[in-house]
Design a protein around this motif. Structure first.
Motif, mmCIF file in Angstrom:
data_model
loop_
_atom_site.group_PDB
_atom_site.id
_atom_site.type_symbol
_atom_site.label_atom_id
_atom_site.label_comp_id
_atom_site.label_asym_id
_atom_site.label_seq_id
_atom_site.Cartn_x
_atom_site.Cartn_y
_atom_site.Cartn_z
ATOM 1 N N THR A 182 0.848 -1.192 0.000
ATOM 2 C CA THR A 182 0.000 0.000 0.000
ATOM 3 C C THR A 182 0.883 1.240 0.000
ATOM 4 O OG1 THR A 182 -1.766 -1.130 1.209
ATOM 5 C CG2 THR A 182 -1.775 1.282 1.246
ATOM 6 N N ALA A 214 -4.521 10.669 -3.232
ATOM 7 C CA ALA A 214 -5.063 10.443 -4.570
ATOM 8 C C ALA A 214 -4.168 10.968 -5.673
ATOM 9 C CB ALA A 214 -6.451 11.075 -4.682
ATOM 10 N N ASP A 215 -3.224 11.848 -5.340
ATOM 11 C CA ASP A 215 -2.343 12.428 -6.352
ATOM 12 C C ASP A 215 -1.012 11.675 -6.476
ATOM 13 O OD1 ASP A 215 -4.213 14.385 -6.894
ATOM 14 O OD2 ASP A 215 -3.402 15.737 -5.348
ATOM 15 N N ALA A 223 2.193 6.900 -10.251
ATOM 16 C CA ALA A 223 2.225 5.450 -10.466
ATOM 17 C C ALA A 223 3.638 4.935 -10.249
ATOM 18 C CB ALA A 223 1.747 5.108 -11.870
ATOM 19 N N THR A 241 1.364 0.483 -7.958
ATOM 20 C CA THR A 241 0.373 1.313 -7.262
ATOM 21 C C THR A 241 0.291 2.669 -7.950
ATOM 22 O OG1 THR A 241 2.010 2.145 -5.710
ATOM 23 C CG2 THR A 241 0.796 0.147 -5.083
ATOM 24 N N SER A 242 -0.776 3.388 -7.650
ATOM 25 C CA SER A 242 -0.968 4.748 -8.152
ATOM 26 C C SER A 242 -1.955 5.456 -7.238
ATOM 27 C CB SER A 242 -1.473 4.719 -9.597
ATOM 28 O OG SER A 242 -2.739 4.090 -9.661
ATOM 29 N N GLY A 243 -2.306 6.714 -7.582
ATOM 30 C CA GLY A 243 -3.229 7.449 -6.737
ATOM 31 C C GLY A 243 -4.614 6.853 -6.710
ATOM 32 N N ASP A 244 -5.078 6.283 -7.812
ATOM 33 C CA ASP A 244 -6.414 5.691 -7.838
ATOM 34 C C ASP A 244 -6.397 4.205 -7.523
ATOM 35 O OD1 ASP A 244 -5.080 4.964 -10.065
ATOM 36 O OD2 ASP A 244 -6.715 5.338 -11.475
ATOM 37 N N ALA A 245 -5.237 3.627 -7.304
ATOM 38 C CA ALA A 245 -5.116 2.218 -6.903
ATOM 39 C C ALA A 245 -3.944 2.131 -5.940
ATOM 40 C CB ALA A 245 -4.917 1.301 -8.105
ATOM 41 N N SER A 246 -4.194 2.542 -4.710
ATOM 42 C CA SER A 246 -3.093 2.673 -3.745
ATOM 43 C C SER A 246 -2.615 1.337 -3.196
ATOM 44 C CB SER A 246 -3.528 3.559 -2.585
ATOM 45 O OG SER A 246 -4.675 2.996 -1.938
#
Length: 351
Positions: free
Chosen positions: A167, A172-173, A176, A198-203
Motif C-alpha cells: 500500500t 489520490a495524487d 504510479a 500502485t498509483s493514486g487511484d489504486a493505492s
C-alpha cells in the motif's frame, strides 16, 4: 524255369536277368545316401542362415541404442498435490529416425505424452506429464523394449502460495510506481521475484508467488534509488512496515500473506510525474499491450501423440523382410539339390 515266347523270330524272356535286383537295390541305396547327404547339407545351410538372421536382429536394437543417449529431468523438483509434473525428455545423437519409446510410471499416473521432435542438430526433445493425488514421489522410466534408457523422479507435496500486499499511503495524487519483492526459502535461495504497481487511484496492489512447498519464507522489498528504510539522504519513499523492509512467514496452508506499507518523504517533489518502473525495459524492447485476433479452441479433446518419429510397425516389417530372405535362400539351396538327385536317379536307372 523261365518261360520263353517266340514272336516274329525274336525270343523274349518273361523272367528277370540275373543280378538285376541287386543293381536296382544298389541304385536305390546310393541315391538315398546321396539325397540324405545333400538334405543334411541343406538343413545345415538353413540353420546357419537362421542363426545369422537372429544375430543380426539382436544386434540391430543394440546398435540403434548406442547411436543416441536419453536423459529425463523434471521441470520442478516438487509439485503440488493433484497438479501435473512435467518431465522433459532429451535425446542427443542420431535423432533422424527414433524408435517409439515406452514410458513406465511408478507412484503416479501417466497423463499425456508430447512427441519427441528435433529442436537442434542431433538434439530432440519431448515431454511426459505425470499426476499424483497424494504426498510422495513419482518416478518415470524410459525404455526401448527391455532396455532401460533413463529415469527421473518428482516429489509431490502439500504446497501453497505466498501473497504480498503493498500500500502506498500518498493520497489520490500519488504517482504510479512499481515495487519489487523477493521471496527466499529458509536456505536463502530466491524462489520468486514479484512486482506490484500502485498509483493514486489504486493505492493497494497484491501479487502472489507460484506454488511453493510448505515451510518458512522471507519476503524482502527490493529498494530502488529513491526508496529507503527511512526518509533520509534524499529518499522519496520509505518503507513504514515492516520496519526492516523484510519479514519471515510460515507457509502451512494454501495461502500465506504479508503486507507492506510505503509512505512518501518530504523530499518528494510537490508535482511528481509518473515514475519509471524499477525494472526498466531493455533498449529497443517494445511492451505488448494487446494481441490481435481471438483464440478459438478446436473441437474435441485431442489425444497425446505417440513418442518418437518412426512409424508404428517398423520392426515387424523388418522381421517380415528377413523371413522372406530366409525362405528364398532355402528354396535356392534345395532346388539344385533336388534337380541333381533326380538326374542321378534317371541316369542310374537307364544303365
Amino acid at each position: 524255369m523261365d518261360s520263353q515266347i517266340q514272336r516274329g523270330g525274336r525270343k523274349e524272356s518273361g523272367g528277370t536277368h540275373p543280378g538285376s535286383e541287386e543293381q536296382a537295390w544298389f541304385v536305390l541305396v546310393t541315391v538315398t545316401a546321396d539325397m540324405t547327404r545333400f538334405a543334411r547339407l541343406a538343413l545345415a545351410s538353413i540353420a546357419s542362415l537362421a542363426v545369422l538372421g537372429l544375430s543380426f536382429g539382436a544386434s540391430e536394437p543394440a546398435a540403434a541404442a548406442s547411436s543416441y543417449t536419453v536423459s529425463v529431468a523434471p521441470t520442478a523438483d516438487t509439485v503440488a498435490l493433484g497438479e501435473t509434473a512435467i518431465f522433459r525428455i532429451r535425446v542427443e545423437g542420431q535423432t533422424a529416425s527414433l524408435p517409439s519409446f515406452d514410458f513406465d510410471v511408478e507412484g503416479g499416473t501417466l497423463a499425456a505424452v508430447a512427441s519427441i521432435d528435433p529442436v537442434a542438430a542431433n538434439v530432440a526433445e519431448g515431454a511426459v506429464f505425470v499426476t499424483r493425488e497424494t504426498e510422495g514421489t513419482a518416478r518415470l522410466t524410459v525404455r526401448h523394449g527391455p532396455e532401460v534408457l533413463a529415469s527421473g523422479q518428482a516429489k509431490f507435496a502439500p504446497m501453497g502460495k505466498v501473497s504480498v500486499s503493498v500500500t502506498l499511503d500518498a493520497g489520490a495524487d500519488a504517482a504510479a510506481r512499481t515495487w519489487r519483492f523477493e521471496v527466499s526459502s529458509a536456505s536463502g535461495q530466491v524462489v520468486a521475484s514479484l512486482s506490484a504497481g500502485t498509483s493514486g487511484d489504486a493505492s493497494t496492489a497484491s501479487v502472489a508467488t507460484g506454488s511453493l512447498p510448505y515451510g518458512f519464507y522471507t519476503v524482502r522489498q527490493v529498494l530502488g534509488n529513491d526508496t529507503a528504510l527511512g526518509c533520509d539522504e534524499g529518499a522519496y519513499y520509505a518503507v513504514a512496515t515492516p520496519v526492516s523492509g523484510e519479514t519471515t512467514i510460515e507457509l502451512a496452508s494454501n495461502v500465506a500473506g504479508v503486507s507492506f506499507r510505503i509512505v512518501p518523504c518530504l523530499a518528494l517533489p510537490a508535482s511528481p510525474e509518473v515514475s519509471i518502473p524499477v525494472d526498466s525495459l531493455a533498449p529497443g524492447e517494445t511492451p505488448v499491450s494487446e494481441v490481435r485476433g481471438t483464440r478459438q479452441e478446436g473441437p474435441g479433446s485431442p489425444l497425446p501423440p505417440s513418442a518418437g518419429n518412426t512409424a508404428p510397425g517398423g520392426q515387424s516389417n523388418s522381421f517380415s523382410m528377413f523371413a522372406l530372405l530366409l525362405v528364398t535362400c532355402a528354396v535356392a539351396t534345395l532346388l539344385p539339390v533336388s534337380a541333381w538327385s533326380a538326374a542321378m536317379v534317371r541316369g542310374r536307372s537307364q544303365r
